[in-house]
Design a protein around this motif. Structure first.
Motif, PDB file in Angstrom:
ATOM      1  N   THR A   1      -6.926 -13.097 -44.974  1.00 22.43           N
ATOM      2  CA  THR A   1      -6.440 -13.375 -46.324  1.00 22.43           C
ATOM      3  C   THR A   1      -7.603 -13.594 -47.290  1.00 22.43           C
ATOM      4  O   THR A   1      -8.731 -13.827 -46.889  1.00 22.43           O
ATOM      5  CB  THR A   1      -5.530 -14.619 -46.328  1.00 22.43           C
ATOM      6  OG1 THR A   1      -6.276 -15.729 -45.830  1.00 22.43           O
ATOM      7  CG2 THR A   1      -4.309 -14.403 -45.469  1.00 22.43           C
ATOM      8  N   ASN A   2      -7.284 -13.536 -48.558  1.00 20.15           N
ATOM      9  CA  ASN A   2      -8.285 -13.753 -49.595  1.00 20.15           C
ATOM     10  C   ASN A   2      -8.667 -15.223 -49.669  1.00 20.15           C
ATOM     11  O   ASN A   2      -7.885 -16.103 -49.302  1.00 20.15           O
ATOM     12  CB  ASN A   2      -7.738 -13.346 -50.970  1.00 20.15           C
ATOM     13  CG  ASN A   2      -7.336 -11.897 -51.033  1.00 20.15           C
ATOM     14  OD1 ASN A   2      -7.732 -11.093 -50.194  1.00 20.15           O
ATOM     15  ND2 ASN A   2      -6.556 -11.550 -52.023  1.00 20.15           N
TER      16      ASN A   2
ATOM     17  N   TYR B   1     -12.442 -11.249 -51.091  1.00 22.36           N
ATOM     18  CA  TYR B   1     -11.203 -10.633 -50.667  1.00 22.36           C
ATOM     19  C   TYR B   1     -11.187 -10.613 -49.143  1.00 22.36           C
ATOM     20  O   TYR B   1     -12.218 -10.472 -48.501  1.00 22.36           O
ATOM     21  CB  TYR B   1     -11.092  -9.196 -51.196  1.00 22.36           C
ATOM     22  CG  TYR B   1     -10.863  -9.133 -52.676  1.00 22.36           C
ATOM     23  CD1 TYR B   1      -9.601  -9.331 -53.202  1.00 22.36           C
ATOM     24  CD2 TYR B   1     -11.915  -8.887 -53.547  1.00 22.36           C
ATOM     25  CE1 TYR B   1      -9.384  -9.285 -54.567  1.00 22.36           C
ATOM     26  CE2 TYR B   1     -11.713  -8.836 -54.910  1.00 22.36           C
ATOM     27  CZ  TYR B   1     -10.449  -9.037 -55.413  1.00 22.36           C
ATOM     28  OH  TYR B   1     -10.233  -9.003 -56.759  1.00 22.36           O
TER      29      TYR B   1
ATOM     30  N   ILE C   1      -7.241  -7.650 -45.316  1.00 20.54           N
ATOM     31  CA  ILE C   1      -6.042  -6.902 -45.714  1.00 20.54           C
ATOM     32  C   ILE C   1      -6.213  -6.326 -47.119  1.00 20.54           C
ATOM     33  O   ILE C   1      -5.938  -5.145 -47.354  1.00 20.54           O
ATOM     34  CB  ILE C   1      -4.787  -7.781 -45.592  1.00 20.54           C
ATOM     35  CG1 ILE C   1      -4.537  -8.080 -44.116  1.00 20.54           C
ATOM     36  CG2 ILE C   1      -3.580  -7.111 -46.241  1.00 20.54           C
ATOM     37  CD1 ILE C   1      -3.428  -9.053 -43.832  1.00 20.54           C
ATOM     38  N   ALA C   2      -6.680  -7.121 -48.063  1.00 23.28           N
ATOM     39  CA  ALA C   2      -6.895  -6.628 -49.427  1.00 23.28           C
ATOM     40  C   ALA C   2      -7.919  -5.491 -49.443  1.00 23.28           C
ATOM     41  O   ALA C   2      -7.753  -4.501 -50.162  1.00 23.28           O
ATOM     42  CB  ALA C   2      -7.351  -7.763 -50.340  1.00 23.28           C
TER      43      ALA C   2
ATOM     44  N   LEU D   1      -6.310  -2.323 -47.997  1.00 22.72           N
ATOM     45  CA  LEU D   1      -5.374  -1.746 -48.963  1.00 22.72           C
ATOM     46  C   LEU D   1      -6.123  -1.071 -50.112  1.00 22.72           C
ATOM     47  O   LEU D   1      -5.757   0.025 -50.552  1.00 22.72           O
ATOM     48  CB  LEU D   1      -4.426  -2.823 -49.496  1.00 22.72           C
ATOM     49  CG  LEU D   1      -3.406  -3.365 -48.494  1.00 22.72           C
ATOM     50  CD1 LEU D   1      -2.692  -4.589 -49.063  1.00 22.72           C
ATOM     51  CD2 LEU D   1      -2.403  -2.288 -48.105  1.00 22.72           C
TER      52      LEU D   1
ATOM     53  N   LEU E   1       2.794  -2.619 -51.123  1.00 25.05           N
ATOM     54  CA  LEU E   1       2.140  -3.627 -50.288  1.00 25.05           C
ATOM     55  C   LEU E   1       1.010  -4.329 -51.032  1.00 25.05           C
ATOM     56  O   LEU E   1       0.844  -5.547 -50.925  1.00 25.05           O
ATOM     57  CB  LEU E   1       1.598  -2.982 -49.005  1.00 25.05           C
ATOM     58  CG  LEU E   1       2.644  -2.410 -48.050  1.00 25.05           C
ATOM     59  CD1 LEU E   1       1.976  -1.670 -46.899  1.00 25.05           C
ATOM     60  CD2 LEU E   1       3.580  -3.494 -47.550  1.00 25.05           C
ATOM     61  N   ARG E   2       0.232  -3.562 -51.808  1.00 28.34           N
ATOM     62  CA  ARG E   2      -0.877  -4.154 -52.577  1.00 28.34           C
ATOM     63  C   ARG E   2      -0.358  -5.149 -53.605  1.00 28.34           C
ATOM     64  O   ARG E   2      -0.938  -6.223 -53.778  1.00 28.34           O
ATOM     65  CB  ARG E   2      -1.663  -3.063 -53.311  1.00 28.34           C
ATOM     66  CG  ARG E   2      -2.566  -2.277 -52.432  1.00 28.34           C
ATOM     67  CD  ARG E   2      -3.386  -1.331 -53.226  1.00 28.34           C
ATOM     68  NE  ARG E   2      -4.441  -2.073 -53.922  1.00 28.34           N
ATOM     69  CZ  ARG E   2      -5.421  -1.511 -54.575  1.00 28.34           C
ATOM     70  NH1 ARG E   2      -5.491  -0.203 -54.657  1.00 28.34           N
ATOM     71  NH2 ARG E   2      -6.336  -2.239 -55.156  1.00 28.34           N
TER      72      ARG E   2
ATOM     73  N   TRP F   1       0.823  -8.237 -51.854  1.00 30.87           N
ATOM     74  CA  TRP F   1      -0.336  -8.986 -51.377  1.00 30.87           C
ATOM     75  C   TRP F   1      -1.048  -9.680 -52.532  1.00 30.87           C
ATOM     76  O   TRP F   1      -1.436 -10.839 -52.430  1.00 30.87           O
ATOM     77  CB  TRP F   1      -1.281  -8.063 -50.623  1.00 30.87           C
ATOM     78  CG  TRP F   1      -2.311  -8.807 -49.845  1.00 30.87           C
ATOM     79  CD1 TRP F   1      -3.636  -8.924 -50.142  1.00 30.87           C
ATOM     80  CD2 TRP F   1      -2.115  -9.569 -48.665  1.00 30.87           C
ATOM     81  NE1 TRP F   1      -4.274  -9.708 -49.210  1.00 30.87           N
ATOM     82  CE2 TRP F   1      -3.348 -10.112 -48.282  1.00 30.87           C
ATOM     83  CE3 TRP F   1      -0.996  -9.843 -47.873  1.00 30.87           C
ATOM     84  CZ2 TRP F   1      -3.502 -10.912 -47.161  1.00 30.87           C
ATOM     85  CZ3 TRP F   1      -1.162 -10.626 -46.763  1.00 30.87           C
ATOM     86  CH2 TRP F   1      -2.401 -11.160 -46.419  1.00 30.87           C
ATOM     87  N   ARG F   2      -1.224  -8.974 -53.634  1.00 32.75           N
ATOM     88  CA  ARG F   2      -1.928  -9.550 -54.784  1.00 32.75           C
ATOM     89  C   ARG F   2      -1.162 -10.736 -55.373  1.00 32.75           C
ATOM     90  O   ARG F   2      -1.747 -11.738 -55.758  1.00 32.75           O
ATOM     91  CB  ARG F   2      -2.158  -8.492 -55.855  1.00 32.75           C
ATOM     92  CG  ARG F   2      -2.908  -9.040 -57.054  1.00 32.75           C
ATOM     93  CD  ARG F   2      -3.193  -7.976 -58.082  1.00 32.75           C
ATOM     94  NE  ARG F   2      -3.835  -8.568 -59.227  1.00 32.75           N
ATOM     95  CZ  ARG F   2      -5.128  -8.502 -59.481  1.00 32.75           C
ATOM     96  NH1 ARG F   2      -5.922  -7.870 -58.669  1.00 32.75           N
ATOM     97  NH2 ARG F   2      -5.623  -9.072 -60.554  1.00 32.75           N
TER      98      ARG F   2
ATOM     99  N   THR G   1       0.963 -12.705 -53.865  1.00 37.00           N
ATOM    100  CA  THR G   1       1.215 -13.813 -52.937  1.00 37.00           C
ATOM    101  C   THR G   1      -0.050 -14.415 -52.350  1.00 37.00           C
ATOM    102  O   THR G   1       0.042 -15.336 -51.546  1.00 37.00           O
ATOM    103  CB  THR G   1       2.140 -13.367 -51.789  1.00 37.00           C
ATOM    104  OG1 THR G   1       1.519 -12.300 -51.074  1.00 37.00           O
ATOM    105  CG2 THR G   1       3.498 -12.939 -52.311  1.00 37.00           C
ATOM    106  N   ASN G   2      -1.220 -13.902 -52.717  1.00 36.42           N
ATOM    107  CA  ASN G   2      -2.474 -14.399 -52.170  1.00 36.42           C
ATOM    108  C   ASN G   2      -3.372 -14.954 -53.257  1.00 36.42           C
ATOM    109  O   ASN G   2      -3.293 -14.560 -54.413  1.00 36.42           O
ATOM    110  CB  ASN G   2      -3.229 -13.265 -51.459  1.00 36.42           C
ATOM    111  CG  ASN G   2      -2.852 -13.160 -50.015  1.00 36.42           C
ATOM    112  OD1 ASN G   2      -3.513 -13.739 -49.171  1.00 36.42           O
ATOM    113  ND2 ASN G   2      -1.782 -12.448 -49.740  1.00 36.42           N
TER     114      ASN G   2
END
Length: 191
Positions: A4-5, A10, A13-14, A17, A66-67, A70-71, A73-74
Protein backbone atom coordinates in the motif's frame (compact mmCIF):
# COMPACT_ATOMS: atom_id res chain seq x y z
CA UNK A 1 8.52 -2.08 -0.40
CA UNK A 2 4.99 -2.10 0.97
CA UNK A 3 1.92 -3.11 -1.01
CA UNK A 4 0.00 0.00 0.00
CA UNK A 5 0.92 3.64 -0.33
CA UNK A 6 2.49 5.63 2.48
CA UNK A 7 2.77 9.37 2.93
CA UNK A 8 6.31 9.06 1.52
CA UNK A 9 6.02 6.60 -1.41
CA UNK A 10 3.59 4.79 -3.64
CA UNK A 11 3.20 1.09 -2.82
CA UNK A 12 3.67 -1.86 -5.13
CA UNK A 13 0.04 -1.99 -6.20
CA UNK A 14 -0.08 1.68 -7.25
CA UNK A 15 3.21 1.30 -9.11
CA UNK A 16 2.04 -1.83 -10.96
CA UNK A 17 -1.23 -0.14 -11.91
CA UNK A 18 0.61 3.00 -13.09
CA UNK A 19 3.32 1.29 -15.13
CA UNK A 20 0.97 -1.43 -16.35
CA UNK A 21 -1.36 1.20 -17.76
CA UNK A 22 1.58 2.97 -19.41
CA UNK A 23 2.84 -0.24 -21.04
CA UNK A 24 -0.64 -1.20 -22.19
CA UNK A 25 -1.15 2.23 -23.77
CA UNK A 26 2.09 1.72 -25.67
CA UNK A 27 1.00 -1.79 -26.73
CA UNK A 28 -2.35 -0.45 -27.89
CA UNK A 29 -0.71 2.22 -30.02
CA UNK A 30 1.78 -0.27 -31.46
CA UNK A 31 -1.05 -2.60 -32.45
CA UNK A 32 -3.17 0.06 -34.11
CA UNK A 33 -0.28 1.66 -35.98
CA UNK A 34 1.02 -1.75 -37.07
CA UNK A 35 -2.46 -2.38 -38.42
CA UNK A 36 -2.60 0.93 -40.28
CA UNK A 37 0.95 0.98 -41.65
CA UNK A 38 1.90 -2.64 -42.27
CA UNK A 39 -1.22 -4.68 -43.02
CA UNK A 40 -3.78 -4.79 -45.78
CA UNK A 41 -7.47 -4.60 -44.95
CA UNK A 42 -9.33 -7.91 -44.74
CA UNK A 43 -6.21 -9.93 -43.87
CA UNK A 44 -5.69 -12.12 -40.80
CA UNK A 45 -2.81 -9.86 -39.66
CA UNK A 46 -5.06 -6.79 -39.82
CA UNK A 47 -7.77 -8.53 -37.80
CA UNK A 48 -5.26 -9.78 -35.21
CA UNK A 49 -3.81 -6.28 -34.76
CA UNK A 50 -7.33 -4.85 -34.36
CA UNK A 51 -8.25 -7.51 -31.82
CA UNK A 52 -5.05 -6.85 -29.89
CA UNK A 53 -5.87 -3.12 -29.85
CA UNK A 54 -9.44 -3.77 -28.68
CA UNK A 55 -8.43 -6.31 -26.02
CA UNK A 56 -5.70 -4.07 -24.64
CA UNK A 57 -8.20 -1.18 -24.59
CA UNK A 58 -10.65 -3.24 -22.54
CA UNK A 59 -7.82 -4.17 -20.16
CA UNK A 60 -6.88 -0.50 -19.79
CA UNK A 61 -10.51 0.23 -18.88
CA UNK A 62 -10.41 -2.44 -16.16
CA UNK A 63 -7.11 -1.05 -14.84
CA UNK A 64 -8.60 2.45 -14.79
CA UNK A 65 -11.41 1.31 -12.51
CA UNK A 66 -8.90 -0.46 -10.24
CA UNK A 67 -6.60 2.59 -10.24
CA UNK A 68 -9.43 4.93 -9.26
CA UNK A 69 -10.59 2.64 -6.48
CA UNK A 70 -7.01 2.29 -5.25
CA UNK A 71 -6.38 6.04 -5.43
CA UNK A 72 -9.58 6.94 -3.59
CA UNK A 73 -9.11 4.34 -0.83
CA UNK A 74 -5.37 4.69 -0.15
CA UNK A 75 -3.11 7.27 1.36
CA UNK A 76 -1.46 9.44 -1.27
CA UNK A 77 2.20 10.35 -0.83
CA UNK A 78 2.80 13.95 0.19
CA UNK A 79 3.35 16.28 -2.71
CA UNK A 80 6.85 17.68 -2.81
CA UNK A 81 6.90 21.39 -1.92
CA UNK A 82 6.68 23.80 -4.82
CA UNK A 83 4.82 26.79 -6.18
CA UNK A 84 1.04 26.61 -5.75
CA UNK A 85 0.47 26.68 -9.52
CA UNK A 86 2.66 23.57 -9.96
CA UNK A 87 0.81 21.70 -7.24
CA UNK A 88 -2.54 22.58 -8.85
CA UNK A 89 -1.23 21.71 -12.32
CA UNK A 90 -0.05 18.31 -11.06
CA UNK A 91 -3.40 17.64 -9.39
CA UNK A 92 -5.43 18.60 -12.46
CA UNK A 93 -2.98 16.88 -14.79
CA UNK A 94 -3.51 13.56 -13.04
CA UNK A 95 -7.28 13.89 -13.18
CA UNK A 96 -7.12 14.93 -16.85
CA UNK A 97 -5.11 11.78 -17.57
CA UNK A 98 -7.74 9.66 -15.81
CA UNK A 99 -10.50 11.44 -17.76
CA UNK A 100 -8.64 10.93 -21.04
CA UNK A 101 -8.16 7.23 -20.33
CA UNK A 102 -11.90 6.93 -19.68
CA UNK A 103 -12.77 8.90 -22.84
CA UNK A 104 -10.46 6.76 -24.98
CA UNK A 105 -11.85 3.49 -23.60
CA UNK A 106 -15.48 4.68 -23.85
CA UNK A 107 -15.20 6.09 -27.37
CA UNK A 108 -13.15 3.11 -28.52
CA UNK A 109 -15.67 0.58 -27.27
CA UNK A 110 -18.89 2.39 -28.16
CA UNK A 111 -17.58 3.55 -31.52
CA UNK A 112 -16.24 0.27 -32.90
CA UNK A 113 -18.15 -2.04 -35.16
CA UNK A 114 -16.24 -5.16 -34.10
CA UNK A 115 -16.57 -7.72 -31.35
CA UNK A 116 -13.64 -8.14 -28.97
CA UNK A 117 -12.60 -11.79 -29.14
CA UNK A 118 -8.83 -11.92 -28.93
CA UNK A 119 -7.09 -15.10 -27.74
CA UNK A 120 -10.30 -16.30 -26.10
CA UNK A 121 -9.53 -13.99 -23.17
CA UNK A 122 -12.35 -11.68 -24.05
CA UNK A 123 -15.72 -12.32 -25.58
CA UNK A 124 -17.22 -8.88 -25.47
CA UNK A 125 -19.94 -8.02 -27.99
CA UNK A 126 -19.66 -4.83 -29.96
CA UNK A 127 -21.60 -1.97 -28.43
CA UNK A 128 -24.06 -2.01 -31.32
CA UNK A 129 -25.20 -5.52 -30.23
CA UNK A 130 -25.77 -4.63 -26.56
CA UNK A 131 -29.01 -3.61 -24.90
CA UNK A 132 -27.36 -0.32 -23.88
CA UNK A 133 -27.05 0.89 -27.47
CA UNK A 134 -30.75 1.48 -28.25
CA UNK A 135 -31.24 3.22 -24.90
CA UNK A 136 -28.29 5.56 -25.50
CA UNK A 137 -29.32 6.28 -29.11
CA UNK A 138 -32.85 7.07 -27.93
CA UNK A 139 -31.53 9.32 -25.20
CA UNK A 140 -29.26 11.16 -27.65
CA UNK A 141 -31.83 11.13 -30.47
CA UNK A 142 -29.38 9.92 -33.12
CA UNK A 143 -28.80 6.87 -35.29
CA UNK A 144 -25.86 4.65 -34.44
CA UNK A 145 -24.00 5.50 -37.68
CA UNK A 146 -23.91 9.20 -36.78
CA UNK A 147 -22.92 8.39 -33.19
CA UNK A 148 -20.15 6.07 -34.40
CA UNK A 149 -18.74 8.84 -36.63
CA UNK A 150 -18.49 11.20 -33.64
CA UNK A 151 -16.91 8.52 -31.44
CA UNK A 152 -14.37 7.75 -34.17
CA UNK A 153 -13.53 11.43 -34.50
CA UNK A 154 -12.96 11.76 -30.75
CA UNK A 155 -11.09 8.44 -30.39
CA UNK A 156 -8.90 8.56 -33.48
CA UNK A 157 -8.53 12.14 -34.64
CA UNK A 158 -8.66 14.14 -31.42
CA UNK A 159 -7.75 11.88 -28.52
CA UNK A 160 -5.59 9.23 -30.12
CA UNK A 161 -3.83 11.42 -32.65
CA UNK A 162 -2.61 14.18 -30.38
CA UNK A 163 -4.42 14.90 -27.09
CA UNK A 164 -3.33 11.72 -25.31
CA UNK A 165 0.25 12.30 -26.42
CA UNK A 166 0.20 15.90 -25.17
CA UNK A 167 -0.99 14.78 -21.74
CA UNK A 168 1.55 11.95 -21.56
CA UNK A 169 4.34 14.27 -22.70
CA UNK A 170 3.33 16.84 -20.07
CA UNK A 171 3.18 14.16 -17.37
CA UNK A 172 6.57 12.66 -18.25
CA UNK A 173 8.17 16.10 -18.70
CA UNK A 174 6.97 17.22 -15.28
CA UNK A 175 8.35 14.05 -13.68
CA UNK A 176 11.72 14.52 -15.39
CA UNK A 177 11.77 18.22 -14.46
CA UNK A 178 11.27 17.31 -10.81
CA UNK A 179 13.93 14.61 -11.01
CA UNK A 180 16.61 16.45 -13.00
CA UNK A 181 16.06 20.14 -12.18
CA UNK A 182 14.29 20.37 -8.83
CA UNK A 183 15.93 17.13 -7.64
CA UNK A 184 13.07 16.15 -5.35
CA UNK A 185 11.44 12.73 -4.81
CA UNK A 186 8.49 13.16 -7.19
CA UNK A 187 9.70 10.60 -9.75
CA UNK A 188 11.39 8.35 -7.18
CA UNK A 189 8.04 7.84 -5.43
CA UNK A 190 6.75 6.01 -8.52
CA UNK A 191 9.94 4.10 -9.43
Amino acid sequence: MALTNSDKDYGRIAKWLHWGTALLFLASYCAVYYRQWFTERQTPENWTALQLHLSVGVTIGVLLVLRLIWRLTNTQPRICPGPAWQVKAAHWGHWLLYAMIFIMVFTGYTGTGANTEFFFLFDIPKFEDTSMMPALMSLLGVEYAAYEDVMDLIHKDIGGAWLVWMLILGHASAALYHHLVVKDRTLKKML
